[in-house]
Design a protein around this motif. Structure first.
Motif, PDB file in Angstrom:
ATOM      1  N   ASN A   1       9.437  39.155   9.516  1.00 12.38           N
ATOM      2  CA  ASN A   1       9.660  39.545  10.913  1.00 12.38           C
ATOM      3  C   ASN A   1      10.381  38.453  11.709  1.00 12.38           C
ATOM      4  OD1 ASN A   1       8.354  41.976  10.484  1.00 12.38           O
ATOM      5  ND2 ASN A   1       6.372  41.235  11.211  1.00 12.38           N
ATOM      6  N   TRP A   2      10.398  37.229  11.186  1.00 10.02           N
ATOM      7  CA  TRP A   2      11.068  36.126  11.876  1.00 10.02           C
ATOM      8  C   TRP A   2      12.513  35.941  11.413  1.00 10.02           C
ATOM      9  CZ3 TRP A   2       6.415  32.367  10.914  1.00 10.02           C
ATOM     10  CH2 TRP A   2       5.397  32.648  11.852  1.00 10.02           C
ATOM     11  N   SER A   3      12.973  36.832  10.599  1.00 11.42           N
ATOM     12  CA  SER A   3      14.344  36.713  10.095  1.00 11.42           C
ATOM     13  C   SER A   3      15.173  37.925  10.544  1.00 11.42           C
ATOM     14  CB  SER A   3      14.339  36.645   8.559  1.00 11.42           C
ATOM     15  OG  SER A   3      15.647  36.517   8.065  1.00 11.42           O
ATOM     16  N   PRO A   4      16.234  37.691  11.334  1.00  9.92           N
ATOM     17  CA  PRO A   4      16.697  36.391  11.851  1.00  9.92           C
ATOM     18  C   PRO A   4      15.807  35.904  12.989  1.00  9.92           C
ATOM     19  CG  PRO A   4      18.020  38.145  12.756  1.00  9.92           C
ATOM     20  CD  PRO A   4      17.081  38.807  11.780  1.00  9.92           C
ATOM     21  N   PHE A   5      15.655  34.576  13.070  1.00 15.59           N
ATOM     22  CA  PHE A   5      14.769  34.022  14.091  1.00 15.59           C
ATOM     23  C   PHE A   5      15.313  34.285  15.490  1.00 15.59           C
ATOM     24  CE2 PHE A   5      12.621  30.644  16.501  1.00 15.59           C
ATOM     25  CZ  PHE A   5      11.316  30.887  16.106  1.00 15.59           C
ATOM     26  N   ILE A   6      16.634  34.186  15.640  1.00 18.03           N
ATOM     27  CA  ILE A   6      17.294  34.599  16.885  1.00 18.03           C
ATOM     28  C   ILE A   6      18.196  35.780  16.534  1.00 18.03           C
ATOM     29  CG2 ILE A   6      18.861  33.962  18.747  1.00 18.03           C
ATOM     30  CD1 ILE A   6      17.990  31.102  18.470  1.00 18.03           C
ATOM     31  N   PRO A   7      17.795  37.001  16.862  1.00 14.60           N
ATOM     32  CA  PRO A   7      18.597  38.181  16.508  1.00 14.60           C
ATOM     33  C   PRO A   7      19.987  38.097  17.116  1.00 14.60           C
ATOM     34  CG  PRO A   7      16.415  38.805  17.283  1.00 14.60           C
ATOM     35  CD  PRO A   7      16.568  37.353  17.580  1.00 14.60           C
ATOM     36  N   PRO A   8      20.996  38.612  16.422  1.00 14.24           N
ATOM     37  CA  PRO A   8      22.364  38.581  16.971  1.00 14.24           C
ATOM     38  C   PRO A   8      22.447  39.354  18.277  1.00 14.24           C
ATOM     39  CG  PRO A   8      22.210  40.049  15.067  1.00 14.24           C
ATOM     40  CD  PRO A   8      20.928  39.300  15.121  1.00 14.24           C
ATOM     41  N   SER A   9      23.288  38.877  19.177  1.00 10.23           N
ATOM     42  CA  SER A   9      23.415  39.501  20.491  1.00 10.23           C
ATOM     43  C   SER A   9      24.011  40.888  20.372  1.00 10.23           C
ATOM     44  CB  SER A   9      24.285  38.638  21.404  1.00 10.23           C
ATOM     45  OG  SER A   9      25.581  38.492  20.862  1.00 10.23           O
ATOM     46  N   GLU A  10      23.601  41.743  21.270  1.00 10.96           N
ATOM     47  CA  GLU A  10      24.099  43.109  21.317  1.00 10.96           C
ATOM     48  C   GLU A  10      24.459  43.446  22.758  1.00 10.96           C
ATOM     49  OE1 GLU A  10      21.182  45.749  19.808  1.00 10.96           O
ATOM     50  OE2 GLU A  10      20.942  44.703  17.887  1.00 10.96           O
ATOM     51  N   GLY A  11      25.444  44.294  22.938  1.00 12.24           N
ATOM     52  CA  GLY A  11      25.806  44.746  24.272  1.00 12.24           C
ATOM     53  C   GLY A  11      24.753  45.672  24.838  1.00 12.24           C
TER      54      GLY A  11
END
Length: 334
Positions: A121-131
């Motif tokens: 659940n921690w992967s990715p630790f910072i989720p990619p940005s989305e519009g």
């Protein structure tokens, strides 16, 4: 400075009346809306505790989002107002007992939660940005950084981290309350720095630990931003119903005292402003028996109770950050 008022008093001594007047009203805004927000959050957990029982709160008076008012939040503020009017010793004793309970619950959350963490659940630790959808990117929902640099509104990513930090910023304004009660501290030069810095360090570590636990138990995509009791929901979702109930009860107890502390800070800032005649002096009158600024306490309690009863939590969270950040920026620029 061993004088009530916190940043307001500091500003009065260094910036003069104008700076103090502005910061004083910023503090009034943040304490007023902050205590209302916490009372509203208490109501959410209170609903979880009483759900499926004969004492369940009817939807019409349980939340502004689904009904017409939030009656438990308003009643809580009125009750705390009475407690604060009766003296600082009673408030301090209640605070000590409740703080011990809520810290124990937080530690229990961390310990029990460790057994249900899914590292995936921690992967990715910072989720990619989305519009964001156009309907979700109104002028009041766009961060200051995005506005200044004309960036496209996004969620997640590094920008989302800072946006989220700005929204939870008000969780730390309680440390300012310590300074507002300087006149009621035995040795303020020694005790205030220890109280502020020590509690800040402890709470920051616990805050990060709980954040890791809840995102480790449930994927971030499954955490409902509108959920008023996300910790309890997380444990219930993995089948640990008893822990969900413990969290809900502990949160109710903890939120009660935090709302009381912010209301206390509000009254002390108002007392200092009235003593300096930036508010009507009559508001700063001290009760002959209890030694509290009872008039301002009563007035503040009524106003906050009305706000907590009729304003949704999401709006309160945004409003309290405005007052907190503006007071901080004005004070530092001065």
């Amino acid at each position: 400075m061993p004088v009530a008022g916190s940043a307001y008093t500091f500003s009065f001594a260094t910036l003069g009346e104008l700076g103090a007047f502005i910061i004083g009203w910023d503090l009034v805004l943040e304490f007023t809306v902050g205590s209302a927000a916490l009372a509203t959050s208490f109501s959410q957990y209170h609903g979880v505790v009483l759900a499926d029982t004969p004492f369940a709160i009817p939807e019409a008076v349980a939340s502004v989002d689904i009904g017409v008012m939030n009656l438990p939040a308003g009643l809580l503020i009125l009750g705390l107002t009475v407690v604060l009017m009766t003296g600082i010793k009673l408030s301090s004793r209640i605070n000590q007992v409740v703080t011990a309970i809520k810290v124990a619950v937080v530690l229990l959350v961390i310990i029990v939660g460790l057994f249900f963490i899914n590292v995936a659940n921690w992967s990715p630790f910072i989720p990619p940005s989305e519009g964001t959808a156009p309907s979700e990117a109104g002028a009041l929902d766009i961060s200051l950084v995005e506005t200044i640099f004309r960036l496209e509104p996004t969620v997640y990513g590094l920008g989302g981290v800072f946006a989220a930090a700005a929204l939870v910023f008000f969780a730390f304004i309680g440390f300012d309350v310590i300074a507002t009660t300087a006149e009621e501290t035995r040795n303020p030069q020694r005790d205030l720095p220890i109280g502020i810095l020590g509690s800040l360090a402890i709470v920051t570590v616990l805050y990060m630990a709980v954040s890791l636990i809840i995102t480790g138990i449930r994927p971030y995509t499954d955490i409902d931003p509108a959920d008023g009791a996300p910790l309890a929901t997380a444990f219930t979702a993995v089948g640990v119903t008893w822990m969900g109930n413990v969290v809900a009860i502990g949160a109710c107890i903890g939120l009660i005292v935090v709302a009381m502390i912010l209301l206390l800070g509000q009254t002390r800032v108002g007392f200092a402003m009235s003593r300096d005649r930036l508010l009507p002096p009559a508001l700063g009158a001290v009760h002959p028996r209890f030694g509290t600024p009872y008039r301002f306490t009563l007035l503040a309690g009524i106003v906050i109770a009305i706000i907590a009863t009729f304003v949704p939590l999401s709006t309160l969270a945004e409003l309290v950050n405005i007052g907190t950040l503006f007071a901080s920026c004005w004070w530092r620029s001065g």
